[in-house]
Motif scaffolding. Structure first.
Motif, PDB file in Angstrom:
ATOM      1  N   MET A   1       0.721   9.856   2.494  1.00 55.50           N
ATOM      2  CA  MET A   1       2.254  10.048   2.167  1.00 55.50           C
ATOM      3  C   MET A   1       2.777  11.340   2.217  1.00 55.50           C
TER       4      MET A   1
ATOM      5  N   GLN B   1       3.661   5.474  -5.808  1.00 56.83           N
ATOM      6  CA  GLN B   1       3.710   5.572  -7.375  1.00 56.83           C
ATOM      7  C   GLN B   1       5.206   4.997  -7.885  1.00 56.83           C
TER       8      GLN B   1
ATOM      9  N   GLU C   1      -7.221   8.764   1.469  1.00 58.07           N
ATOM     10  CA  GLU C   1      -6.547   8.536   0.261  1.00 58.07           C
ATOM     11  C   GLU C   1      -5.193   8.286   0.636  1.00 58.07           C
ATOM     12  N   GLU C   2      -4.618   7.230   0.101  1.00 60.85           N
ATOM     13  CA  GLU C   2      -3.281   6.830   0.445  1.00 60.85           C
ATOM     14  C   GLU C   2      -2.163   8.009  -0.268  1.00 60.85           C
ATOM     15  N   LYS C   3      -2.631   8.704  -1.172  1.00 59.96           N
ATOM     16  CA  LYS C   3      -1.746   9.753  -1.596  1.00 59.96           C
ATOM     17  C   LYS C   3      -1.336  10.665  -0.364  1.00 59.96           C
TER      18      LYS C   3
ATOM     19  N   LYS D   1       2.451   1.494  -3.503  1.00 59.70           N
ATOM     20  CA  LYS D   1       1.582   2.028  -4.702  1.00 59.70           C
ATOM     21  C   LYS D   1       1.148   3.371  -4.367  1.00 59.70           C
ATOM     22  N   ALA D   2       1.062   3.732  -3.144  1.00 64.01           N
ATOM     23  CA  ALA D   2       0.736   5.341  -2.722  1.00 64.01           C
ATOM     24  C   ALA D   2       1.740   6.111  -3.423  1.00 64.01           C
TER      25      ALA D   2
ATOM     26  N   ALA E   1       0.716  -1.111  -0.180  1.00 64.11           N
ATOM     27  CA  ALA E   1      -0.065   0.080   0.017  1.00 64.11           C
ATOM     28  C   ALA E   1       0.960   1.274   0.021  1.00 64.11           C
TER      29      ALA E   1
END
Length: 523
Positions: free
Chosen positions: A410, A141, A405-407, A138-139, A135
């Motif tokens: 971060m 990218q 939201e995982e973004k 992926k967050a 996770a």
């Protein structure tokens, strides 16, 4: 309450690495659990009696301790050992003698309850954290990551599962960096220098803390803890971030860690305060301490085993010994615990809520729990989110509605180099430009150096003693240096010298091509 003096003693072995912080923490938790459990269960007809041995972080010593405990005390169960490679030995001993082995720190997925049914993992298996790590990747990218792992039973066990997790989110693993637990500092540096020649700048570290500490000290030394790099550490390291040496903490600034996150209850808070007092009393020289999931697993293992022993009614159980024959091993002479299967099933059926959360066993393992994502900033491992099957959340308990939201999650991270920007995950390697090796073109003494041209590819073919010496030196360097041979000739493939040795050597200082140094290979 007073101890029930009529309770039947049930001897239990304990095998820990008492020279380590985790060993000391676990021992303290075990002793406190004994007092707490039997104070609350004074009516029990059985009582565990612990016999502790120090495995000194050695697999053979741990196995020897297990056999000694079985021979000397006929222990009905063994708590431990601490490391996965030790457990690999002792799990087989448990199978042979039908004595349950309960480890709250051995986390390798290669330790299978299906293959060694008397081995029970009372800790989160390493594969449990991979979805949380995926996770994070992926967050951010990141399209590529490189695992840096310990070449041991513990370190290697997770790698194939990590590859599957990364494949599931479309992230490649272009290289795998395995480091021996006995690697010297120079060998660690060699691996790090090699990584610097590659594009990937995202590393997932999975190794025992003792090796990880040395790795990060060297990574900082060579400039790999700076802006543009990203480091993620697994549970075995992340759970100890707050109890590390200040020098190590300084070298790991900006690291992200994933660690087991127990439910935050009033009981846990009260126990943590008591544990800190007890630990400082026993080990006054250790200043940086923090109770983690391994210690809680130790505490809960006493409760699980004590309840299982009482229910199994094994007070009078003995070892069924074989007829003595010549050349029998110590293990063969121990025999088989008559009630071993009964006790094993009693442990596996145990279900209760402990300090570590809900305790129940599925195929000899605990179900996946929540994980906390932390970021090492200054002296603190700061919580930046939590992971459950629903994804990454701000706080627990979580539901699909409060998943963030995982973004956005971060954005809270402080990366190496004190950067607030997510590293792009790649960079031009430090040695992208090849070192050009000038080779003299001349007649005679071909055994020292000789230049020929491949008739098809037109590439130079260099042979001779000087070339062999040069390549032996390059291979001995603790890092990779890409290079190419360039004959000193009038035109490509002409075979005619472009000048004297002085002319060739002169090109080193003049740098024939801007920004690229040339060495001359001369006889």
């Amino acid at each position: 309450m007073c101890q029930n003096v009529t309770a039947t003693r049930i001897d239990v072995g304990v095998i820990l690495d008492l020279d380590t912080y985790v060993g000391k923490m676990s021992k303290t938790c075990l002793e406190m659990a004994m007092d707490d459990f039997y104070s609350a269960h004074n009516d029990y007809t059985t009582r565990l009696v612990l016999h502790t041995r120090n495995a000194t972080s050695d697999a053979v010593t741990a196995a020897s301790a297990a056999i000694e405990l079985l021979k000397s005390y006929q222990v009905k169960a063994i708590l431990g050992p601490q490391q996965s490679r030790q457990a690999d030995f002792i799990a087989d001993i448990g199978n042979t003698t039908q004595v349950p082995i309960i480890s709250f720190t051995a986390t390798s997925p290669l330790l299978s309850h299906l293959e060694t049914p008397y081995f029970i993992q009372m800790a989160q298996v390493d594969t449990s954290q991979l979805k949380a790590i995926a996770a994070i990747v992926k967050a951010a990218q990141w399209r590529e990551i490189v695992p840096i792992y310990e070449r041991s039973h513990y370190g290697s066990g997770i790698i194939s599962y990590l590859a599957d997790a990364m494949q599931g989110i479309g992230t490649r693993i272009p290289h795998r960096c395995g480091i021996s637990p006995s690697a010297t500092d120079d060998q660690i540096l060699k691996e790090l220098y090699n990584l610097m020649t590659m594009q990937t700048r995202v590393f997932i570290v999975h190794m025992l803390p003792s090796l990880a500490y040395r790795l990060f000290l060297k990574a900082k030394e060579v400039g790999m803890m700076s802006n543009g790099y990203a480091w993620i550490v697994t549970d075995g390291i992340a759970s100890l971030l707050s109890s590390m040496d200040p020098k190590v903490i300084n070298s790991m600034q900006g690291v992200i860690g994933v660690k087991t996150y127990p439910p935050q209850t009033r009981e846990l808070d009260q126990f943590t305060k008591r544990w800190e007092q007890q630990f400082h009393k026993k080990y006054p020289g250790i200043n940086h301490v923090q109770l983690n999931a391994f210690g809680l697993g130790a505490y809960d293992s006493i409760f699980a085993l004590a309840m299982a022993v009482e229910k199994a009614d094994i007070a009078n159980s003995q070892f069924s010994k074989p007829a003595i024959q010549d050349k029998m091993t110590d293990l063969e002479t121990i025999g088989v615990l008559e009630s071993g299967q009964k006790l094993l099933q009693s442990v596996l059926k145990t279900k209760f809520t402990g300090l570590s959360g809900g305790v129940e066993f599925i195929n000899g393992q605990l179900p996946i729990s929540a994980f906390q994502v932390v970021n090492l900033v200054g002296n603190d491992a700061i919580s930046i989110g939590h992971w459950t099957e629903n994804g990454i959340t701000e706080q627990l308990p979580a539901s699909n509605e409060n998943s963030i939201e995982e973004k956005n999650f971060m954005k809270k991270v402080v990366w190496p180099g004190k950067s607030g920007r997510i590293p792009k995950g790649w960079d031009i390697p430090v040695n992208e430009k090849k070192l050009r090796i000038g080779v003299p073109v001349k007649a005679g003494f071909s055994q020292f150096i000789n230049v020929e041209t491949d008739p098809q590819t037109k590439a130079p073919i260099i042979t001779g003693y000087c070339k062999e010496v040069f390549e032996a030196v390059m291979k001995s360097l603790p890092y990779a240096v890409p290079y190419e041979y360039e004959p000193f000739e009038t035109s490509e493939g002409s075979g005619e010298s472009a000048g004297t040795y002085d002319d060739l050597v002169g090109n080193i200082s003049t740098e024939t091509k801007e920004g690229v140094m040339m060495l001359s290979l001369v006889t």
